[in-house]
Motif scaffolding. Structure first.
Motif, PDB file in Angstrom:
ATOM      1  N   LEU A  15     -20.386  -4.584   1.863  1.00 29.23           N
ATOM      2  CA  LEU A  15     -21.203  -3.361   2.982  1.00 29.23           C
ATOM      3  C   LEU A  15     -22.572  -3.586   3.389  1.00 29.23           C
ATOM      4  O   LEU A  15     -23.324  -3.648   2.643  1.00 29.23           O
ATOM      5  CB  LEU A  15     -20.171  -1.705   2.443  1.00 29.23           C
ATOM      6  CG  LEU A  15     -19.071  -1.637   2.103  1.00 29.23           C
ATOM      7  CD1 LEU A  15     -19.263   0.445   1.897  1.00 29.23           C
ATOM      8  CD2 LEU A  15     -18.121  -1.917   3.303  1.00 29.23           C
ATOM      9  N   TYR A  71     -14.510   5.450   3.205  1.00 25.81           N
ATOM     10  CA  TYR A  71     -14.255   4.319   4.440  1.00 25.81           C
ATOM     11  C   TYR A  71     -13.137   3.752   2.943  1.00 25.81           C
ATOM     12  O   TYR A  71     -12.910   3.993   1.556  1.00 25.81           O
ATOM     13  CB  TYR A  71     -14.904   3.158   3.513  1.00 25.81           C
ATOM     14  CG  TYR A  71     -15.554   2.919   2.771  1.00 25.81           C
ATOM     15  CD1 TYR A  71     -15.290   1.718   2.703  1.00 25.81           C
ATOM     16  CD2 TYR A  71     -17.072   2.756   2.373  1.00 25.81           C
ATOM     17  CE1 TYR A  71     -15.388   1.250   0.937  1.00 25.81           C
ATOM     18  CE2 TYR A  71     -17.628   3.265   0.940  1.00 25.81           C
ATOM     19  CZ  TYR A  71     -17.055   1.548   0.602  1.00 25.81           C
ATOM     20  OH  TYR A  71     -17.484   1.097  -0.287  1.00 25.81           O
ATOM     21  N   ARG A  72     -12.428   2.563   3.311  1.00 31.65           N
ATOM     22  CA  ARG A  72     -11.750   2.072   2.686  1.00 31.65           C
ATOM     23  C   ARG A  72     -11.142   0.334   3.511  1.00 31.65           C
ATOM     24  O   ARG A  72     -11.488  -0.125   4.484  1.00 31.65           O
ATOM     25  CB  ARG A  72     -10.146   2.728   2.459  1.00 31.65           C
ATOM     26  CG  ARG A  72      -8.800   2.650   3.236  1.00 31.65           C
ATOM     27  CD  ARG A  72      -7.840   3.476   2.681  1.00 31.65           C
ATOM     28  NE  ARG A  72      -6.847   3.620   4.017  1.00 31.65           N
ATOM     29  CZ  ARG A  72      -6.087   3.069   4.747  1.00 31.65           C
ATOM     30  NH1 ARG A  72      -6.136   1.992   4.048  1.00 31.65           N
ATOM     31  NH2 ARG A  72      -4.914   3.158   5.625  1.00 31.65           N
ATOM     32  N   THR A  73     -10.651  -0.059   2.213  1.00 31.86           N
ATOM     33  CA  THR A  73     -10.678  -1.474   3.263  1.00 31.86           C
ATOM     34  C   THR A  73      -9.326  -2.318   2.131  1.00 31.86           C
ATOM     35  O   THR A  73      -8.762  -1.391   1.279  1.00 31.86           O
ATOM     36  CB  THR A  73     -11.808  -2.513   1.453  1.00 31.86           C
ATOM     37  OG1 THR A  73     -11.688  -2.698   0.627  1.00 31.86           O
ATOM     38  CG2 THR A  73     -13.116  -2.403   2.379  1.00 31.86           C
ATOM     39  N   LEU A 107     -11.300  -2.525   7.774  1.00 30.86           N
ATOM     40  CA  LEU A 107     -11.930  -1.584   7.131  1.00 30.86           C
ATOM     41  C   LEU A 107     -11.203  -0.500   8.152  1.00 30.86           C
ATOM     42  O   LEU A 107     -11.085  -0.507   9.148  1.00 30.86           O
ATOM     43  CB  LEU A 107     -13.649  -2.052   7.566  1.00 30.86           C
ATOM     44  CG  LEU A 107     -14.348  -1.183   7.474  1.00 30.86           C
ATOM     45  CD1 LEU A 107     -14.810  -0.644   5.817  1.00 30.86           C
ATOM     46  CD2 LEU A 107     -15.651  -1.064   8.292  1.00 30.86           C
ATOM     47  N   PHE A 108     -11.449   0.653   7.230  1.00 27.75           N
ATOM     48  CA  PHE A 108     -10.963   2.115   7.871  1.00 27.75           C
ATOM     49  C   PHE A 108     -11.844   2.845   7.623  1.00 27.75           C
ATOM     50  O   PHE A 108     -12.223   3.422   6.441  1.00 27.75           O
ATOM     51  CB  PHE A 108      -9.538   2.361   6.816  1.00 27.75           C
ATOM     52  CG  PHE A 108      -8.652   1.142   7.440  1.00 27.75           C
ATOM     53  CD1 PHE A 108      -7.940   1.219   8.568  1.00 27.75           C
ATOM     54  CD2 PHE A 108      -8.452   0.333   6.391  1.00 27.75           C
ATOM     55  CE1 PHE A 108      -6.977  -0.042   8.933  1.00 27.75           C
ATOM     56  CE2 PHE A 108      -7.698  -1.059   6.650  1.00 27.75           C
ATOM     57  CZ  PHE A 108      -6.730  -0.143   7.549  1.00 27.75           C
ATOM     58  N   VAL A 109     -12.762   3.399   8.636  1.00 28.33           N
ATOM     59  CA  VAL A 109     -13.715   4.325   8.434  1.00 28.33           C
ATOM     60  C   VAL A 109     -13.186   5.608   8.895  1.00 28.33           C
ATOM     61  O   VAL A 109     -12.588   5.602   9.894  1.00 28.33           O
ATOM     62  CB  VAL A 109     -15.035   4.299   8.721  1.00 28.33           C
ATOM     63  CG1 VAL A 109     -15.908   5.048   8.697  1.00 28.33           C
ATOM     64  CG2 VAL A 109     -15.155   2.775   8.229  1.00 28.33           C
ATOM     65  N   ASP A 110     -13.194   7.516   8.038  1.00 25.61           N
ATOM     66  CA  ASP A 110     -13.154   8.351   8.503  1.00 25.61           C
ATOM     67  C   ASP A 110     -14.468   8.748   9.259  1.00 25.61           C
ATOM     68  O   ASP A 110     -15.439   8.558   8.816  1.00 25.61           O
ATOM     69  CB  ASP A 110     -12.455   9.018   7.013  1.00 25.61           C
ATOM     70  CG  ASP A 110     -10.990   8.551   6.857  1.00 25.61           C
ATOM     71  OD1 ASP A 110     -11.239   7.661   7.988  1.00 25.61           O
ATOM     72  OD2 ASP A 110     -10.740   8.426   5.583  1.00 25.61           O
ATOM     73  N   LYS A 138     -16.928  -1.384  11.590  1.00 23.84           N
ATOM     74  CA  LYS A 138     -16.727   0.261  12.848  1.00 23.84           C
ATOM     75  C   LYS A 138     -17.624   1.317  12.422  1.00 23.84           C
ATOM     76  O   LYS A 138     -18.641   1.404  11.591  1.00 23.84           O
ATOM     77  CB  LYS A 138     -15.632   1.388  11.625  1.00 23.84           C
ATOM     78  CG  LYS A 138     -13.991   0.302  11.182  1.00 23.84           C
ATOM     79  CD  LYS A 138     -13.195  -0.399  12.695  1.00 23.84           C
ATOM     80  CE  LYS A 138     -11.826  -0.479  11.851  1.00 23.84           C
ATOM     81  NZ  LYS A 138     -11.816  -0.819  12.790  1.00 23.84           N
ATOM     82  N   ILE A 151     -20.602   0.738   9.963  1.00 23.30           N
ATOM     83  CA  ILE A 151     -20.247  -0.199   8.510  1.00 23.30           C
ATOM     84  C   ILE A 151     -19.357  -1.363   8.369  1.00 23.30           C
ATOM     85  O   ILE A 151     -18.682  -1.072   9.388  1.00 23.30           O
ATOM     86  CB  ILE A 151     -19.656   1.368   7.580  1.00 23.30           C
ATOM     87  CG1 ILE A 151     -19.880   2.414   7.174  1.00 23.30           C
ATOM     88  CG2 ILE A 151     -19.010   1.009   6.402  1.00 23.30           C
ATOM     89  CD1 ILE A 151     -19.579   3.447   7.085  1.00 23.30           C
TER      90      ILE A 151
END
Length: 155
Positions: free
Chosen positions: A87, A62-64, A43-46, A134, A121
């Motif tokens: 999520l 976000y992206r996965t 998981l990538f969260v900005d 994250k 998230i």
């Protein structure tokens, strides 16, 4: 005539077959084929988008990776491959959270009061087991239209 049609068909089929073979080698698995030994979900969260945050709307992109967000729930969906789930989103360490299975690439929260906040998230399996998560912290700025803490009238 039939011979000419067969030759033409073979001529058109051969380049397509060669092209499919060359692209297949570098391609990751398809969503239509089960994956053995799937890599871990990521998981990538900005941080929240600055423009909307200045107006009071919290939009967190976000992206996965190795995980698909789908509206599937329960034990029957656990073995879906490639891995899928939803999520879990919680705000300011409150004891409640909500599930988001929309896969729109952002979590949106409106109406947070001015001040510091934290949104967590998490990626969850169809049975709500958390795989990873994250958190992002941010400050909602005070707006000019936001009411102050002072009472309007003294009694």
């Amino acid at each position: 005539m039939i011979r000419a049609i067969l030759i033409a068909a073979l001529a058109f089929a051969s380049p397509a077959t060669v092209g499919a073979q060359s692209t297949e080698a570098g391609r990751e698995a398809s969503q239509f084929v089960p994956i053995e030994n799937e890599p871990p979900a990521e998981l990538f969260v900005d941080p929240p988008l600055a423009g909307p945050l200045a107006r009071g709307a919290t939009i967190i992109p976000y992206r996965t990776r190795n995980f698909r967000i789908l509206p599937i729930f329960g034990a029957a969906a656990v073995d879906v491959s490639p891995r899928a789930g939803h999520l879990h989103v919680s705000v300011d360490d409150l004891p409640w959270r909500w599930a988001d299975a929309g896969d729109n690439g952002a979590v949106v929260v409106n109406g947070l009061p001015a001040g510091p906040h934290k949104i967590l998230i998490e990626l969850a399996t169809p049975e709500h087991e958390v795989l990873t998560g994250k958190s992002v912290t941010f400050v909602v700025p005070a707006s000019k239209s936001e009411p102050s803490d002072k009472p309007l009238h003294d009694h």
